[in-house]
Motif scaffolding. Structure first.
Motif, short mmCIF file in Angstrom:
data_model
loop_
_atom_site.label_atom_id
_atom_site.label_comp_id
_atom_site.label_asym_id
_atom_site.label_seq_id
_atom_site.Cartn_x
_atom_site.Cartn_y
_atom_site.Cartn_z
N ALA A 48 9.25 10.39 2.32
CA ALA A 48 8.42 9.22 2.66
C ALA A 48 9.09 8.33 3.69
O ALA A 48 8.42 7.55 4.37
N ALA A 49 10.41 8.44 3.80
CA ALA A 49 11.14 7.62 4.77
C ALA A 49 10.98 8.13 6.19
O ALA A 49 11.32 7.43 7.15
N HIS A 50 10.45 9.35 6.34
CA HIS A 50 10.23 9.89 7.68
C HIS A 50 9.06 9.16 8.33
O HIS A 50 8.01 8.97 7.71
N GLY A 51 9.22 8.77 9.56
CA GLY A 51 8.20 7.97 10.22
C GLY A 51 6.87 8.66 10.43
O GLY A 51 5.85 7.99 10.66
N ASN A 52 6.83 9.99 10.32
CA ASN A 52 5.57 10.70 10.55
C ASN A 52 5.07 11.41 9.29
O ASN A 52 4.20 12.28 9.38
N ILE A 53 5.60 11.09 8.14
CA ILE A 53 5.07 11.62 6.88
C ILE A 53 4.35 10.48 6.19
O ILE A 53 4.96 9.50 5.76
N ALA A 54 3.02 10.61 6.13
CA ALA A 54 2.16 9.47 5.76
C ALA A 54 1.71 9.48 4.31
O ALA A 54 1.09 8.51 3.86
N GLY A 55 1.97 10.58 3.57
CA GLY A 55 1.52 10.60 2.19
C GLY A 55 1.61 11.97 1.58
O GLY A 55 2.23 12.89 2.13
N ILE A 56 0.97 12.12 0.43
CA ILE A 56 1.01 13.37 -0.31
C ILE A 56 -0.32 13.63 -0.99
O ILE A 56 -0.99 12.69 -1.46
N LYS A 57 -0.71 14.89 -1.03
CA LYS A 57 -1.84 15.33 -1.86
C LYS A 57 -1.26 16.01 -3.09
O LYS A 57 -0.55 17.01 -2.98
N TYR A 62 -2.92 10.92 -2.49
CA TYR A 62 -4.28 11.44 -2.70
C TYR A 62 -4.26 12.36 -3.91
O TYR A 62 -3.46 13.29 -3.99
N SER A 63 -5.16 12.11 -4.83
CA SER A 63 -5.24 12.89 -6.06
C SER A 63 -6.11 14.12 -5.85
O SER A 63 -7.20 14.04 -5.29
#
Length: 294
Positions: free
Chosen positions: A153-162, A187-188
């Motif tokens: 999540a600290a990566h500037g281009n990783i915006a979330g998770i499904k 996202y669930s």
């Protein structure tokens, strides 16, 4: 104003009788979802992504983006076993222009958590489009641990998770990461947790069952956004009950596709060697659809 929640449908890929992709029928499914108020995820688990060629995925993404024409958001799955091919696909989707690129955990290749960090970081470094981690360990045998998600999540281009693991405690752990960062959305994936997830910190949901019940999925989200908890709970109850009835018959993505097929044969069957339906199963699915007024 409270954050507006959103629904994505993990769109089916439509096939002709010879198993080539029916792009016109797929576009029709895109329009159907947009009319219901849902966004689109293409080339995901419900879209038979593992049965599609590289070139088909690229064209499919282009067709979906063209059909959406800015009326909804589009996320596309680029995940493959090898980091190399995943980056190649991600760069094509980046060129086409989508709102997000989901990256399912590598399958067949067993990965350490350090290996997953290297994999996702390399893909995120390769494109400008925001990357969404995609965890579905039952299908890939690789699981993104919550602490690994926190590192990524600290990566500037990783915006979330499904999260498609189905475990509420894991979803809660991912949402804890999201609460600590305003640039990491959760996202669930599990259809039975849509309402709960949206009211406990998830940005939205990405649902396969929405292919069959697009209006009910959209109602859950719209009611949450309007503060109508009773309406959201009632819609979720219908959604969860339909899920229970349908999924007890077998592999969920295949059953979603077949249920849709029984009401709209233009979607076609799944590519082989997917399990072929039987007349007995079709009768059971038809009875379930009628039970819910479909």
């Amino acid at each position: 104003m409270p954050e507006q929640k959103e629904a994505f449908v993990a769109l089916v890929t439509c096939f002709n009788e010879d198993e080539t992709i029916n792009y016109d029928a797929t576009r029709a499914q895109v329009r159907r979802q947009i009319e219901a108020g849902n966004n689109i995820m293409c080339a995901g688990t419900n879209g038979d992504f593992s049965a599609l060629t590289f070139d088909e995925k690229v064209r499919l993404c282009g067709e979906v983006v063209d059909e959406v024409a800015g009326k909804a958001k589009v996320i596309v799955n680029a995940g493959m076993p090898a980091t190399y091919e995943t980056k190649l696909l991600a760069r094509e989707f980046d060129r086409i222009g989508v709102d997000g690129i989901a990256v399912i955990t590598p399958f067949f290749i067993a990965c350490t958590q350090d290996g997953l960090i290297r994999h996702f970081t390399s893909v995120a470094d390769a494109v400008e489009t925001p990357i969404y981690l995609y965890d579905i360990p039952a299908r890939t045998q690789n699981h993104i641990e919550p602490e690994t998600a926190r590192v990524l999540a600290a990566h500037g281009n990783i915006a979330g998770i499904k999260d498609s693991g189905g475990a509420q405690d894991t979803l809660e752990a991912y949402m804890a990461v999201g609460r600590d960062r305003d640039d990491f959305d959760v996202y669930s994936g599990p259809d039975q947790l849509v309402h709960w997830a949206l009211t406990h910190g998830a940005k939205g949901c990405i649902s396969g069952l929405g292919n069959v019940l697009p209006d009910v999925l959209a109602q859950i989200v719209s009611c949450v956004n309007a503060g109508d908890e009773a309406g959201a709970a009632a819609a979720q109850e219908t959604y969860a009950a339909f899920r229970t009835d349908l999924y007890k018959l077998g592999f969920p993505p295949a059953l979603v596709k077949r249920a849709l097929y029984l009401r709209d044969p233009s979607v076609g069957a799944s590519r082989q060697p997917a399990l072929l339906p039987s007349p007995e199963q079709d009768a059971e699915i038809d009875a379930i659809l009628k039970k819910y007024g479909r």
